[in-house]
Design a protein around this motif. Sequence first.
Motif, PDB file in Angstrom:
ATOM      1  N   GLN A  64       0.848  -1.395  -0.107  1.00  0.00           N
ATOM      2  CA  GLN A  64       0.062  -0.026  -0.145  1.00  0.00           C
ATOM      3  C   GLN A  64       0.599   1.346  -0.156  1.00  0.00           C
ATOM      4  N   GLU A  65       1.995   1.283   0.884  1.00  0.00           N
ATOM      5  CA  GLU A  65       2.812   2.390   0.810  1.00  0.00           C
ATOM      6  C   GLU A  65       3.340   2.699  -0.404  1.00  0.00           C
ATOM      7  N   GLU A  66       4.077   1.490  -1.148  1.00  0.00           N
ATOM      8  CA  GLU A  66       4.604   1.748  -2.323  1.00  0.00           C
ATOM      9  C   GLU A  66       3.272   2.239  -3.472  1.00  0.00           C
ATOM     10  N   MET A  96       1.470   6.868  -6.571  1.00  0.00           N
ATOM     11  CA  MET A  96       0.449   7.421  -6.949  1.00  0.00           C
ATOM     12  C   MET A  96       0.962   9.125  -6.672  1.00  0.00           C
ATOM     13  N   THR A  97       1.665   9.194  -5.630  1.00  0.00           N
ATOM     14  CA  THR A  97       2.167  10.712  -5.212  1.00  0.00           C
ATOM     15  C   THR A  97       2.886  11.258  -6.392  1.00  0.00           C
ATOM     16  N   SER A  98       4.217  10.405  -6.607  1.00  0.00           N
ATOM     17  CA  SER A  98       5.087  10.754  -7.712  1.00  0.00           C
ATOM     18  C   SER A  98       4.219  10.925  -8.964  1.00  0.00           C
ATOM     19  N   GLN A  99       3.182  10.080  -9.405  1.00  0.00           N
ATOM     20  CA  GLN A  99       2.476  10.417 -10.510  1.00  0.00           C
ATOM     21  C   GLN A  99       1.649  11.739 -10.320  1.00  0.00           C
TER      22      GLN A  99
END
Length: 100
Positions: A18-20, A25-28
């Motif tokens: 989930q963290e990955e 998603m955050t990087s995207q």
Amino acid sequence: MSSQKYRADAHIMKRRAQEEANAWMTSQINREQKLKHTADWENKTNAIMKKNTVSNRISQLEQEGQKQLEERRFRLAELLRSEEEMYQAEYRDKEETAEQ
């Protein structure tokens, strides 16, 4: 006890996954925001360039129009001056004829 350890490991693995996924998603999202910012900047720059091009062309056309107007005024002034000289010469010729 091994089943509890397995569940604890499974929970940790699930949490890591989930963290990955969240990190990806955050990087995207950050990438998309940077791309949007760049696109907005390009669009704004293009709009300014277009506005400046139109403004410069309008200014150029106004200057050309003013130059043409000044040239026409000069030609008309020359025409008027030559016609006045012609009429004055004609008037003098008629005066000389009348005196004789």
